[in-house]
Motif scaffolding. Structure first.
Motif, PDB file in Angstrom:
ATOM      1  N   ALA A 198       1.165  -1.188   0.082  1.00  0.00           N
ATOM      2  CA  ALA A 198      -0.170  -0.221   0.283  1.00  0.00           C
ATOM      3  C   ALA A 198       0.924   1.463   0.060  1.00  0.00           C
ATOM      4  O   ALA A 198       1.774   1.290   0.932  1.00  0.00           O
ATOM      5  N   PHE A 199       0.833   2.362  -0.563  1.00  0.00           N
ATOM      6  CA  PHE A 199       1.554   3.610  -1.267  1.00  0.00           C
ATOM      7  C   PHE A 199       1.388   4.348  -1.954  1.00  0.00           C
ATOM      8  O   PHE A 199      -0.231   4.292  -2.328  1.00  0.00           O
ATOM      9  N   ARG A 200       0.875   5.430  -1.500  1.00  0.00           N
ATOM     10  CA  ARG A 200       0.653   7.086  -2.051  1.00  0.00           C
ATOM     11  C   ARG A 200       0.526   6.490  -3.346  1.00  0.00           C
ATOM     12  O   ARG A 200       1.491   6.781  -3.793  1.00  0.00           O
ATOM     13  N   GLY A 201      -0.276   6.770  -4.101  1.00  0.00           N
ATOM     14  CA  GLY A 201      -0.549   7.257  -5.631  1.00  0.00           C
ATOM     15  C   GLY A 201      -0.692   5.677  -6.046  1.00  0.00           C
ATOM     16  O   GLY A 201      -0.990   5.783  -7.419  1.00  0.00           O
ATOM     17  N   ARG A 202      -0.770   4.880  -5.715  1.00  0.00           N
ATOM     18  CA  ARG A 202      -1.113   3.179  -5.703  1.00  0.00           C
ATOM     19  C   ARG A 202      -2.745   3.601  -6.837  1.00  0.00           C
ATOM     20  O   ARG A 202      -2.443   3.046  -7.557  1.00  0.00           O
ATOM     21  N   ASN A 203      -3.308   3.927  -5.827  1.00  0.00           N
ATOM     22  CA  ASN A 203      -4.808   3.766  -7.124  1.00  0.00           C
ATOM     23  C   ASN A 203      -4.559   4.775  -7.760  1.00  0.00           C
ATOM     24  O   ASN A 203      -4.905   4.321  -9.007  1.00  0.00           O
ATOM     25  N   THR A 204      -4.135   5.645  -7.972  1.00  0.00           N
ATOM     26  CA  THR A 204      -3.839   6.720  -9.685  1.00  0.00           C
ATOM     27  C   THR A 204      -3.384   6.006 -10.570  1.00  0.00           C
ATOM     28  O   THR A 204      -3.714   5.999 -11.445  1.00  0.00           O
ATOM     29  N   LEU A 205      -2.069   5.766 -10.598  1.00  0.00           N
ATOM     30  CA  LEU A 205      -1.154   4.401 -10.734  1.00  0.00           C
ATOM     31  C   LEU A 205      -2.033   3.805 -12.172  1.00  0.00           C
ATOM     32  O   LEU A 205      -2.053   2.916 -13.105  1.00  0.00           O
ATOM     33  N   PHE A 206      -2.783   2.844 -10.981  1.00  0.00           N
ATOM     34  CA  PHE A 206      -3.959   2.158 -11.187  1.00  0.00           C
ATOM     35  C   PHE A 206      -4.752   2.443 -12.334  1.00  0.00           C
ATOM     36  O   PHE A 206      -5.082   1.208 -13.454  1.00  0.00           O
ATOM     37  N   ALA A 207      -5.357   3.285 -12.301  1.00  0.00           N
ATOM     38  CA  ALA A 207      -6.481   4.127 -12.818  1.00  0.00           C
ATOM     39  C   ALA A 207      -5.601   4.188 -14.095  1.00  0.00           C
ATOM     40  O   ALA A 207      -6.176   4.525 -15.345  1.00  0.00           O
ATOM     41  N   LEU A 208      -4.698   5.237 -14.283  1.00  0.00           N
ATOM     42  CA  LEU A 208      -3.601   5.193 -15.048  1.00  0.00           C
ATOM     43  C   LEU A 208      -3.595   3.972 -16.194  1.00  0.00           C
ATOM     44  O   LEU A 208      -3.715   4.005 -17.557  1.00  0.00           O
ATOM     45  N   ILE A 209      -3.307   3.213 -15.687  1.00  0.00           N
ATOM     46  CA  ILE A 209      -2.292   1.643 -16.279  1.00  0.00           C
ATOM     47  C   ILE A 209      -3.566   1.569 -17.364  1.00  0.00           C
ATOM     48  O   ILE A 209      -4.166   1.014 -18.324  1.00  0.00           O
ATOM     49  N   ILE A 210      -4.970   1.265 -16.704  1.00  0.00           N
ATOM     50  CA  ILE A 210      -6.245   0.639 -16.905  1.00  0.00           C
ATOM     51  C   ILE A 210      -6.595   1.631 -18.146  1.00  0.00           C
ATOM     52  O   ILE A 210      -7.007   1.493 -18.790  1.00  0.00           O
ATOM     53  N   PHE A 211      -6.564   2.773 -17.790  1.00  0.00           N
ATOM     54  CA  PHE A 211      -6.624   4.182 -19.130  1.00  0.00           C
ATOM     55  C   PHE A 211      -5.788   3.541 -19.646  1.00  0.00           C
ATOM     56  O   PHE A 211      -6.724   3.669 -21.498  1.00  0.00           O
ATOM     57  N   ILE A 212      -4.996   3.078 -20.362  1.00  0.00           N
ATOM     58  CA  ILE A 212      -3.504   3.206 -21.263  1.00  0.00           C
ATOM     59  C   ILE A 212      -4.163   2.411 -21.714  1.00  0.00           C
ATOM     60  O   ILE A 212      -4.447   1.925 -23.315  1.00  0.00           O
ATOM     61  N   LEU A 213      -5.037   0.725 -21.023  1.00  0.00           N
ATOM     62  CA  LEU A 213      -5.478  -0.550 -22.144  1.00  0.00           C
ATOM     63  C   LEU A 213      -6.087   0.695 -22.760  1.00  0.00           C
ATOM     64  O   LEU A 213      -6.698  -0.225 -23.858  1.00  0.00           O
ATOM     65  N   ALA A 214      -7.203   1.026 -23.039  1.00  0.00           N
ATOM     66  CA  ALA A 214      -7.868   1.776 -24.052  1.00  0.00           C
ATOM     67  C   ALA A 214      -7.229   2.484 -24.677  1.00  0.00           C
ATOM     68  O   ALA A 214      -8.292   2.888 -25.770  1.00  0.00           O
ATOM     69  N   VAL A 215      -6.386   2.327 -25.003  1.00  0.00           N
ATOM     70  CA  VAL A 215      -5.774   4.080 -26.068  1.00  0.00           C
ATOM     71  C   VAL A 215      -4.795   3.223 -27.015  1.00  0.00           C
ATOM     72  O   VAL A 215      -4.209   2.108 -26.787  1.00  0.00           O
ATOM     73  N   PRO A 216      -5.369   2.803 -27.825  1.00  0.00           N
ATOM     74  CA  PRO A 216      -5.039   1.839 -29.018  1.00  0.00           C
ATOM     75  C   PRO A 216      -3.765   2.256 -29.278  1.00  0.00           C
ATOM     76  O   PRO A 216      -3.711   3.472 -29.192  1.00  0.00           O
ATOM     77  N   SER A 217      -2.762   1.344 -29.580  1.00  0.00           N
ATOM     78  CA  SER A 217      -1.304   1.482 -29.683  1.00  0.00           C
ATOM     79  C   SER A 217      -1.445   2.790 -31.486  1.00  0.00           C
ATOM     80  O   SER A 217      -0.457   3.238 -31.569  1.00  0.00           O
ATOM     81  N   ALA A 218      -2.240   2.034 -32.473  1.00  0.00           N
ATOM     82  CA  ALA A 218      -2.343   2.859 -33.642  1.00  0.00           C
ATOM     83  C   ALA A 218      -2.075   5.020 -33.123  1.00  0.00           C
ATOM     84  O   ALA A 218      -1.839   5.851 -33.537  1.00  0.00           O
TER      85      ALA A 218
END
Lengths: 287, 277
Positions: free
Chosen positions: B102-122
């Motif tokens: 558990a660390f500061r910024g964990r949820n933000t970082l995780f949310a960012l990763i999920i968001f990136i999942l939706a960005v097409p590489s093209a």
């Protein structure tokens, strides 16, 4: 490295560094570029140049039309086939399951470039295997690469061959999660197999099918390799997809700003379509 | 009696139907392999050929004469292999941190990763090209292709999920025994999630092996091109050598078909867990 308050960040640092340099910065950079004139000697902000051009660029609209035509034809047909194949593969009456699974699933490891050249040969207008087989049953040769409808169909057939197995895997996993006793109970009530399929199977498969629908739509929206190698976007630009058009703006005309605006259009369309699909089909399975 | 007759008819129907579909699905792969062994005049007949021919080596020589395909395969092995190993390391380290601490910024970082999942590489290929090729000067350089592959959001997500299932007590006991966090990660946690690493590893390897657009942009010289790019260049030639092309397609496909036969379970597990969690 014993644990202290920096330990988590130490573990995360390789990912964060690469993620920032190769994803976060490009996403922001691309957004900024889409508002710039990148063809002047020094790049300058010109807010409506690229985004304004999106609206009146007929080649872009043609590419969008081509892309959506492929999506509309291919995605529903493939998903129906995937559900059908998954139901057959899940049936207790099917023999040689391993062999059939291999046949349907194997294309997921075949490279786009590899199957594109195979399909280009098999569907060759003059000496291809497919037209040859059609001739045996008295069907005239189809102009797979020399007519716009043939070329569109060829890409749709190729995509279906490559991706049906992938979707069937997801749907099959969904099928196997449906409790068996639901079927047993309905059998006691004398429900027909077709009613079982429409009343039990399909509603409970809805989340899996929805996932496949969203993934397939998003993927096809970025379609690039197959039309490049199968039809070269032709004939007459009739299979040039929006990703191919972005590529030609970015890397042939070197108009990075306009290319970035097209890229954002693709993202925007993808997110909008996904949301729409979730809204339309995403209700609870028992609704 | 009547009942068993209809159930036998149903069984027959299901099997015949599936057989037809499976044959249609196998024909392209079969034709690729069989055409690779025949001269082009057999290919021009357009017939379903059952017997393998003897021209495989001849076709390979033609292929090798047009493009250095052995080198292309070598480049593909290096790029897919290194990207997969480093990608697994980066993704498991990040997934481990997200699952265990558990660390500061964990949820933000995780949310960012999920968001990136939706960005097409093209969508990021143009700025990526400017950064990697123009600013870093990594054109015709293995690192130029590999580095962007290493930030794999699906991989982090997948590994986090696997590490969440680890027994926290085991890891905590090792910590109280004085083991460093790196040692716990490396010698306790990683070995337990080996099946997940195998699934993710295969999926990453196949994806990197098959990728077309990105290596095409970075590797512009023939010496550094990957196998899909070499194949793509061949089809652009005025005089297409079909047999040679089928050899190229077979060389880059058949090893994976064999791998798929052996590791079907892991590959399917990778797809379903990546897709459903």
């Amino acid at each position: 490295m014993l644990r202290n308050r920096y330990t988590p960040y130490a573990f995360l640092s390789p990912y964060i560094i690469i993620f920032s340099v190769f994803w976060l910065v490009p996403i922001l950079f691309s957004f900024a570029m889409s508002f710039m004139n990148t063809r002047s000697r020094t790049w300058q902000f010109d807010f409506f140049l690229n985004w304004g051009r999106l609206l009146e660029d007929e080649l872009l609209w043609q590419a969008l039309k081509n892309t959506f035509l492929i999506i509309a034809l291919q995605v529903p047909a493939m998903l129906m086939l995937a559900v059908f194949a998954a139901v057959l593969l899940n049936s207790k009456d099917l023999n040689f399951k391993g062999l059939h699974r291999f046949a349907i699933f194997a294309p997921i490891v075949v490279a786009e470039a590899a199957y594109a050249v195979i399909f280009r040969l098999l569907f060759n207008d003059n000496f291809g295997f497919v037209n040859n087989m059609l001739a045996l049953i008295n069907i005239d040769a189809i102009a797979w690469t020399n007519s716009s409808s043939g070329a569109t169909a060829l890409i749709a057939i190729g995509l279906t061959w490559r991706w049906t197995g992938y979707n069937a895997i997801i749907i099959l996993a969904g099928l196997q999660n449906i409790p068996k006793d639901l079927y047993e109970a309905s059998e006691l009530e004398g429900t027909s197999p077709w009613q079982q399929f429409t009343k039990i199977t399909l509603p409970l498969l809805k989340p899996a099918i929805l996932l496949c629908l969203v993934l397939s739509t998003f993927g096809t929206l970025q379609l690039f390799t197959e039309p490049t190698l199968l039809t070269e976007g032709g004939p007459g630009g009739s299979t040039t997809t929006v990703a191919m058009y972005m590529y030609s703006q970015g890397f042939k005309s070197f108009n990075f700003g306009y290319g970035s605006a097209i890229a954002y259009l693709i993202v925007f369309l993808g997110l909008t379509l996904s949301l729409l699909q979730f809204k339309l089909f995403g209700g609870k399975p028992d609704e | 009696m009547n009942n068993s007759l209809t159930s036998r008819a149903k069984k027959l129907f299901i099997n015949v139907l599936m057989l037809v579909i499976s044959c249609m699905w196998l024909i392209p792969i079969w034709m690729m392999m069989i055409y690779a062994t025949h001269p082009d005049n057999v290919i021009f007949s357009g017939e379903l050929v059952f017997n393998p021919g003897t021209d495989f080596l001849k076709n390979f020589a033609i292929l090798q004469g047009k493009q250095d395909f052995s080198m292309a395969i070598f480049n593909s092995v290096i790029i897919a292999g290194v990207s997969t190993l480093l990608g697994l390391l980066v993704a498991s380290m990040a997934g481990y941190a997200l699952a265990r601490f558990a660390f500061r910024g964990r949820n933000t970082l995780f949310a960012l990763i999920i968001f990136i999942l939706a960005v097409p590489s093209a969508a990021i290929v143009i700025p990526e090209y400017i950064i990697v090729v123009k600013h870093m000067g990594l054109s015709n350089n293995y690192a130029g292709v590999i580095l962007p592959y290493l930030a794999n959001a699906v991989g982090v997500f997948f590994m986090r999920q696997s590490f969440l299932n680890l027994p926290a007590e085991t890891l905590e006991a090792a910590y109280l025994d004085g083991a460093s966090e790196w040692k716990i990660f490396y010698s306790i946690a990683l070995p337990i999630v080996r099946p997940a690493l195998a699934s993710l590893g295969i999926i990453l390897f196949v994806a990197h092996w098959n990728d077309y657009l990105w290596p095409m942009l970075v590797m512009t010289s023939e010496q550094y091109q990957t196998a899909p790019i070499a194949l793509g260049r061949l089809i652009g030639l005025a005089n297409i050598e079909w047999g040679a092309m089928m050899v190229g397609a077979s060389l880059m496909t058949v090893p994976f078909l064999l791998l798929f036969l052996i590791l079907q379970k892991q590959i399917i597990a990778g797809i379903t867990s990546g897709a459903t969690k």
